[in-house]
Design a protein around this motif. Sequence first.
Motif, mmCIF file in Angstrom:
data_model
loop_
_atom_site.group_PDB
_atom_site.id
_atom_site.type_symbol
_atom_site.label_atom_id
_atom_site.label_comp_id
_atom_site.label_asym_id
_atom_site.label_seq_id
_atom_site.Cartn_x
_atom_site.Cartn_y
_atom_site.Cartn_z
ATOM 1 N N SER A 160 34.737 4.171 16.623
ATOM 2 C CA SER A 160 33.939 3.071 16.068
ATOM 3 C C SER A 160 34.866 1.940 15.629
ATOM 4 O O SER A 160 36.072 2.123 15.497
ATOM 5 N N GLU A 161 34.276 0.779 15.392
ATOM 6 C CA GLU A 161 35.054 -0.390 14.969
ATOM 7 C C GLU A 161 35.708 -0.173 13.611
ATOM 8 O O GLU A 161 36.641 -0.903 13.239
ATOM 9 N N GLU A 169 28.209 -9.164 11.528
ATOM 10 C CA GLU A 169 29.372 -8.429 12.026
ATOM 11 C C GLU A 169 30.338 -9.376 12.743
ATOM 12 O O GLU A 169 29.936 -10.418 13.258
ATOM 13 N N ARG A 170 31.616 -8.995 12.784
ATOM 14 C CA ARG A 170 32.597 -9.860 13.438
ATOM 15 C C ARG A 170 33.470 -9.125 14.440
ATOM 16 O O ARG A 170 34.211 -9.746 15.190
ATOM 17 N N ILE A 171 33.423 -7.812 14.429
ATOM 18 C CA ILE A 171 34.260 -7.034 15.347
ATOM 19 C C ILE A 171 33.368 -6.132 16.184
ATOM 20 O O ILE A 171 32.518 -5.421 15.629
ATOM 21 N N ARG A 205 27.356 -0.370 17.700
ATOM 22 C CA ARG A 205 27.213 -1.610 16.939
ATOM 23 C C ARG A 205 26.747 -2.764 17.831
ATOM 24 O O ARG A 205 25.807 -3.483 17.485
ATOM 25 N N ILE A 206 27.393 -2.960 18.956
ATOM 26 C CA ILE A 206 27.020 -4.089 19.814
ATOM 27 C C ILE A 206 25.623 -3.867 20.409
ATOM 28 O O ILE A 206 24.862 -4.819 20.608
ATOM 29 N N HIS A 207 25.275 -2.613 20.647
ATOM 30 C CA HIS A 207 23.920 -2.326 21.113
ATOM 31 C C HIS A 207 22.901 -2.736 20.053
ATOM 32 O O HIS A 207 21.895 -3.391 20.356
ATOM 33 N N THR A 216 23.697 -3.447 26.429
ATOM 34 C CA THR A 216 24.265 -2.216 26.987
ATOM 35 C C THR A 216 24.844 -2.570 28.357
ATOM 36 O O THR A 216 24.415 -3.546 28.984
ATOM 37 N N PRO A 217 25.806 -1.799 28.821
ATOM 38 C CA PRO A 217 26.324 -2.057 30.160
ATOM 39 C C PRO A 217 25.232 -1.713 31.170
ATOM 40 O O PRO A 217 24.804 -0.563 31.256
#
Lengths: 316, 316
Positions: A139-140, A239-241, A289-291, A297-298
């Motif tokens: 995770s980030e 969020e930033r990362i 997180r990005i999801h 998603t890819p």
Amino acid sequence: MTRSIELADLEDASCLIVGGGGFLGTHLCQALTKAKAKVCVFSRTITPIPDWQNVNAVQGTLENTELLRTAIKDSEFVFHLLGGVSPASVDSSLKLEIDHSVSASIRLFEMCCEYNVRRVIFVSSGGTVYGIPKSVPISEEAPTFPISPYGVNKLSIEKYLHYFWKSAGLDYAVMRVANPFGSFQVPGRGQGVIATMLKNAIDGKALEIWGDGKAIRDYIYAPDAARALALAAVYQGAERIFNVGSGLGRSVVDIATDILRLVDRDGFPVVYKDARPTDVPANVLDISRIHREFNWTPKTPWDQALRETANWVRGC
Amino acid sequence: MTRSIELADLEDASCLIVGGGGFLGTHLCQALTKAKAKVCVFSRTITPIPDWQNVNAVQGTLENTELLRTAIKDSEFVFHLLGGVSPASVDSSLKLEIDHSVSASIRLFEMCCEYNVRRVIFVSSGGTVYGIPKSVPISEEAPTFPISPYGVNKLSIEKYLHYFWKSAGLDYAVMRVANPFGSFQVPGRGQGVIATMLKNAIDGKALEIWGDGKAIRDYIYAPDAARALALAAVYQGAERIFNVGSGLGRSVVDIATDILRLVDRDGFPVVYKDARPTDVPANVLDISRIHREFNWTPKTPWDQALRETANWVRGC
């Protein structure tokens, strides 16, 4: 997620891609052009492709201060894709590497502050900043102990971005991209194991595997990664990362097998070479997180991505 | 703790203090000398003090490669105390700061590898590497988002040490020291709020407080911190990063009150100045790890430490 974000939000936005002449930059350029953004590519080498007809291309390096200044002046979003040297390089000249990556990035950020750039989107390295993970997926929030100068410098740039945000209000997003692959990645340059193996398989040469081939990596198809980078410009959350990967681990042996099946060369010779000291044994990114934040998603299935990449490699 | 460690374990050990002419370096020199170690001090400025009669002092900077090489050659332990510039400096010349801190440290580490130094003990900054903490006290596992170039560079040096360990086997300890104070800290140099306030109080001048004086800091008495640094050389456990602080938070207003009581000047004028952009609102270190691993605690009571420091400031 504060609200749903989409590429259409980028219409007419002025986007500068620094280091945009490279492989991932080319895909980002395509994504931004498709979103009808105004795109300027600033790069040491410019390789014109059909999609670039409406793209402003500026050939230069970060040392060309005035040229860079002109490019930044009217930009809302600056995508920072300059990688310094390759992740595989070791300490032949660490100071020079710092000069070309960290110090050069700082100059770029200072200019972004000067011209009130709305956000810097920095392409960091999900494959190196974490170092040897305690567990995967990473995770980030995981500890960051890179085992290569490349990874240390990427992390330093991330930290300097945070400093510029806190001290000068420069907004930013850090995109920790896994191992990207896809068209425009030229085989045989010491980077891009998929491109290189595809090329060898197509040419009927033995596949080279560094180490025992069991090292697990997270491979992300470049067009999918590029979409994530573009979305980072219009993201409105806190969020930033962000990790940008497939969330799946594949060994080099797995990939070799898939590639040999794709080119119909079962039982093909594979040559094992010494592992590189900067290689980590396992790296798979946690992409929840990005999801959650981007609804990203890819999208491209592995087999399709591999096939499309093979088609490009055949023609290059 | 694998076994009890003590300063006596350092007897006859060859210790090099790089940047040892400074305030904390002087205290470390005293601690090592007392432990009967063989001490060499390598520093830009050398201020001889009585305890240094058996100390080998070499005047030089990290740019004096051959001089440094000679100093490192026979050293078992290298204490790296070079701070670059002051924590209060901002981005006047970030590249120069990186050259003098990160790149210079890398050269030092490369030489340490070359001469098989047993361990590098790096004095990092507990007051800056964490940035603005989510909560206090701050453990070594807390996120690190410095808000000053000084903090970013300290963190980069930590990460490079990890890289040299992984790639070349150079053993290391990172000591994240809080705000040290005590004798030899010269007042009025923009660093060392306690020394500066003591000097002003003793001279009958108004005390200057930056910001509202409510910022909480962790102040550690230099002789106690120096003992922790020395113990890090002989520590045998698995940890590599240690907070070195008092574990207690004090506001500048608290300190001003204690100082005015000490010099018997109740109701003395206090002048408030603008806060510095690089100041974090609160910083208190969690020192449970070093207590557990080194059996170390700051031994000197606050009142005594302040009194001893005042005595030194009176004579300087």
